[in-house]
Design a protein around this motif. Sequence first.
Motif, mmCIF file in Angstrom:
data_model
loop_
_atom_site.group_PDB
_atom_site.id
_atom_site.type_symbol
_atom_site.label_atom_id
_atom_site.label_comp_id
_atom_site.label_asym_id
_atom_site.label_seq_id
_atom_site.Cartn_x
_atom_site.Cartn_y
_atom_site.Cartn_z
ATOM 1 N N THR A 406 0.855 -1.190 0.000
ATOM 2 C CA THR A 406 0.000 0.000 0.000
ATOM 3 C C THR A 406 0.887 1.234 0.000
ATOM 4 O O THR A 406 1.994 1.201 0.537
ATOM 5 N N PRO A 407 0.411 2.320 -0.594
ATOM 6 C CA PRO A 407 1.216 3.541 -0.567
ATOM 7 C C PRO A 407 1.401 4.072 0.844
ATOM 8 O O PRO A 407 2.474 4.535 1.206
ATOM 9 N N ASN A 408 0.368 4.044 1.665
ATOM 10 C CA ASN A 408 0.502 4.453 3.059
ATOM 11 C C ASN A 408 -0.614 3.842 3.880
ATOM 12 O O ASN A 408 -1.528 3.229 3.341
ATOM 13 N N LEU A 409 -0.510 4.031 5.183
ATOM 14 C CA LEU A 409 -1.475 3.370 6.063
ATOM 15 C C LEU A 409 -2.817 4.073 6.098
ATOM 16 O O LEU A 409 -3.731 3.643 6.783
ATOM 17 N N THR B 11 4.334 0.395 -5.599
ATOM 18 C CA THR B 11 2.901 0.622 -5.522
ATOM 19 C C THR B 11 2.294 0.603 -6.909
ATOM 20 O O THR B 11 2.921 1.041 -7.862
ATOM 21 N N THR B 12 1.082 0.087 -6.991
ATOM 22 C CA THR B 12 0.433 0.031 -8.293
ATOM 23 C C THR B 12 -0.089 1.403 -8.693
ATOM 24 O O THR B 12 0.046 1.837 -9.820
ATOM 25 N N ALA B 13 -0.718 2.083 -7.750
ATOM 26 C CA ALA B 13 -1.326 3.364 -8.084
ATOM 27 C C ALA B 13 -0.249 4.388 -8.459
ATOM 28 O O ALA B 13 -0.460 5.244 -9.312
ATOM 29 N N GLY B 14 0.889 4.277 -7.830
ATOM 30 C CA GLY B 14 1.967 5.204 -8.141
ATOM 31 C C GLY B 14 1.686 6.616 -7.649
ATOM 32 O O GLY B 14 2.378 7.547 -8.014
ATOM 33 N N SER B 15 0.652 6.767 -6.823
ATOM 34 C CA SER B 15 0.277 8.114 -6.382
ATOM 35 C C SER B 15 1.290 8.651 -5.380
ATOM 36 O O SER B 15 1.724 9.788 -5.471
ATOM 37 N N VAL B 16 1.640 7.835 -4.431
ATOM 38 C CA VAL B 16 2.604 8.264 -3.431
ATOM 39 C C VAL B 16 3.805 7.339 -3.565
ATOM 40 O O VAL B 16 3.650 6.125 -3.534
ATOM 41 N N ALA B 17 4.949 7.913 -3.732
ATOM 42 C CA ALA B 17 6.109 7.084 -4.042
ATOM 43 C C ALA B 17 6.575 6.276 -2.848
ATOM 44 O O ALA B 17 6.170 5.144 -2.661
ATOM 45 N N ALA B 18 7.379 6.851 -2.001
ATOM 46 C CA ALA B 18 7.922 6.074 -0.896
ATOM 47 C C ALA B 18 6.930 6.053 0.251
ATOM 48 O O ALA B 18 6.494 7.085 0.725
ATOM 49 N N GLY B 19 6.548 4.897 0.696
ATOM 50 C CA GLY B 19 5.552 4.835 1.765
ATOM 51 C C GLY B 19 5.826 3.652 2.652
ATOM 52 O O GLY B 19 6.545 3.757 3.630
ATOM 53 N N ARG B 24 9.535 6.108 8.776
ATOM 54 C CA ARG B 24 9.563 7.549 8.950
ATOM 55 C C ARG B 24 8.173 8.049 9.331
ATOM 56 O O ARG B 24 7.193 7.673 8.701
ATOM 57 N N PRO B 25 8.078 8.900 10.362
ATOM 58 C CA PRO B 25 6.773 9.395 10.775
ATOM 59 C C PRO B 25 6.049 10.132 9.649
ATOM 60 O O PRO B 25 4.841 10.078 9.567
ATOM 61 N N GLU B 26 6.798 10.807 8.764
ATOM 62 C CA GLU B 26 6.132 11.559 7.685
ATOM 63 C C GLU B 26 5.318 10.618 6.814
ATOM 64 O O GLU B 26 4.236 10.942 6.353
ATOM 65 N N ALA B 27 5.877 9.429 6.597
ATOM 66 C CA ALA B 27 5.186 8.483 5.736
ATOM 67 C C ALA B 27 3.881 8.031 6.380
ATOM 68 O O ALA B 27 2.884 7.812 5.717
ATOM 69 N N ILE B 28 3.902 7.934 7.698
ATOM 70 C CA ILE B 28 2.692 7.505 8.397
ATOM 71 C C ILE B 28 1.660 8.616 8.361
ATOM 72 O O ILE B 28 0.489 8.399 8.182
ATOM 73 N N ARG B 29 2.163 9.833 8.539
ATOM 74 C CA ARG B 29 1.246 10.926 8.764
ATOM 75 C C ARG B 29 0.613 11.472 7.488
ATOM 76 O O ARG B 29 -0.255 12.321 7.547
ATOM 77 N N ARG B 30 1.086 11.007 6.361
ATOM 78 C CA ARG B 30 0.580 11.578 5.115
ATOM 79 C C ARG B 30 -0.916 11.333 4.962
ATOM 80 O O ARG B 30 -1.385 10.219 4.870
ATOM 81 N N ARG B 31 -1.667 12.394 4.949
ATOM 82 C CA ARG B 31 -3.122 12.310 4.873
ATOM 83 C C ARG B 31 -3.608 12.954 3.585
ATOM 84 O O ARG B 31 -2.971 13.840 3.050
#
Lengths: 513, 353
Positions: A406-409, B11-19, B24-31
């Motif tokens: 998944t891209p993110n949680l 990722t298939t969608a390719g919307s968000v690259a590194a996740g 990294r907290p930034e990756a978790i917090r991305r909303r």
Amino acid sequence: MVLSPQTMAAVRQSGAIPGAEYLLSAEGVRKAFPGVVALDDVQFKLKRGTVHALMGENGAGKSTLMKILAGIYQPDAGEIRMKNQAIRLASPLDALENGIAMIHQELNLMPFMTVAENIWIRREPKNRLGFVDHGAMNRQTADLFRRLNIGLDPESLVGELSVANRQMVEIAKAVSYESDVLIMDEPTSALTETEVEHLFTIIRDLRSQGIGIVYITHKMNELFEIADEFSVFRDGKYIGTHASTDVTRDDIIRMMVGREITQMFPKEEVPIGDVLLKVENLTLDGVFRDVSFEVRSGEILGLAGLVGSGRSNVAETIFGVTPATSGTISIDGRQVDISSPTEAIRNRMAFLTEDRKDTGCFLPLDILENMQLAVLQDRYTRAGFVQEGKLARDCQEMSAKLRVKTPNLYERIENLSGGNQQKVLIGRWLLTNPRILILDEPTRGIDVGAKAEIHRFVTELARQGVAVVMISSEMPEVLGMSDRVMVMHEGRVTGFLDRAEATQVRVMELAAQ
Amino acid sequence: MSSDIANPTNTTAGSVAAGAGTTRPEAIRRRRMPPEFNIFLVLIGIALIYELLGWTMIGQSFLGNQQRLTIMILQVSVIGIIAVGVTQVIITGGIDLSSGSVVGLTAMIAASFAQASTWSRALYPALTDLPAIVPIAIGLGVGLAAGIVNGVLIAYTRIPPFIATLGMMVSARGLSKWYTKGQPVSGLTEQFNFIGSGIWPVIVFLAVAVIFHVALRYTRYGKFTYAIGANMQAARVSGINVERHLVKVYAIAGLLAGLAGIVTAARAQTAQAGMGISYELDAIAAAVIGGTSLTGGVGRITGTVIGTIILGIMTSGFTFLRVDAYYQEIVKGVIIVAAVVADVYRQKKRAKR
């Protein structure tokens, strides 16, 4: 032209089919959804009077192709021909009118209407005044059932029928359209052994009448038993079509996954410790009786049996979803009273349920929320407030460990594939740090790759000393993963088999009695 | 599929690259953009339309008039307080039809303990001039009790929330009429009236909204509320005591309806049995316009606050433009349905993926 079954069989054998060679054919079919190409230049050819199986991992594109043939999806490109005539299928009704009927996996019947009303809906026989002629409708239904050898009352309510009988009604309904092509999507998933036999008799009968049947299944043995030909798909691409007599099971798996399956069941010998969970004379009135067994730390106990043998009910009772009417459960030699899942979790049990959608996922919620809900009972909270940062970090770590794709949680769980959803649910339970893990069909409906990964996690947990109870309808999984197998039949334990003595035949003997 | 296993960060969608795969907290917090943003745009849109119509039709500014906006917010504050409770009920997949009647009942009972000794026809002549805390506590208690009855009925007898709260709606209204045999309760103490004076109803509304926004987002109570609405069976298997939690949620909805009743009586400086009629529907409308899904599991207090203000601004704008009151109701109905249509459409789009 009516041919006797023998002639048809001979014709099938020779491969030369009179008239148009192909009943239904599709070529160059392409279908893209936002972000994914589900089908890419796919072909499919169905011969008259044959059963043609579609095989492939989940996401291979077989469901998409079938939905295109049934008029549910419209292809982006490609041509569909029925008896050599190009046709366009803009709706399921179009498909029916072109002689293509589909039996859906999830049943589409109206529970508060009778069997006859369900079958003839939209085509009810009318009397002179224009009202529905129920007498004629019931007669028609009875005739149909006689033909198919189905022993159901046309006037009974569908809602009162068993799942298997509803499946029979669906099949009768599809047949009643007098279609040339029948599409069946995993028709045996809810059927018992005898019912499957009955279904196969019906299928063979229809086949001998020259009907072409598209048969989707995950079960390899069904393929060899009923299918004449099969086509394999992988990642939206057509791989090939073969006669089912020409290939072995391994050939098909190779075609499906495009690679050798190494270590499909990575069972490792791990040290087995003391008895962790002991169940004695557990009974749930009317469902199962006198179930006794024990599981040791590091041990994987397989729970085999036919659908309806009470396997899942035992799991639910141990976990407190449906508390037992009598019998005892002990953990570490101490008797415990488990009257609710809350109690079970407090005793460090975890339970991955059979039905991801119904009892597993919180579909509208995101991955993070889905993962954290079981552990919040007594951890990660301070004065009622959730310790978001710490919890999110641990969920992130868990998701990385389980390789959730998944891209993110913050992705909603409903946007994930079945395998990834299952990993999230496993993550939910692993966060609670369980000592006893009950898995009910842990790999049902997920693709081969994710399956192997889940098996690896389970093995790893056993190594860490977790006691595992694994229910599975897939014989290779039970035999491959378990240290011991407990077999149930009609609510009773019929035997235990050690890893060395457990074979498909022995298990079936105990399961079918 | 094999590549996914080898490379989990792909990722298939390719919307968000590194996740995934990183801690990294930034990756978790991305909303993503909060869902309320759309509703907020609708609110701004409606306000601008009024502004435009104001200038062209009557030559006045709509937004420029501070007093009008204050009155508007004051008028919907009571609805807003109820809506905060109703939103939580709807998130669990339920509904509360009783809140309007509970407003009427608590207004009556609270007012009867808030009468001044100077008033000659006090209901309890021996109990006049009590400190305001007494009628407030009694009012909150009445609301809480009504909510608990709703919750227990729904959680333990398994009757549909619609029926349980429909019963409470009818009975609570009957109780409030029976309480004084239809007579209004007047002559309230100044101390009591104070909470309904000036900008206080708005402050109460916003305080309630902030408290429950935080509760829903950051506490276990909130997480469980969403979980139950998203999948009650899964919530049960995850160890959540679904019954007990449902009672809590309905109790809170009742408590807030009680609070709304107190504010209503204090603001009107009197209580009548007919107070709060159809408030429950306005509150449900505010929640739904604000993006709360009637199927459960989805909804936020911020959305409900915006939904409440949209309801207020609609009415206020029509009055400002001197449009007939009839049209207000017609358009209000259309807006509510449009909000749900938009919600269904959004869900469909999501399901197609």
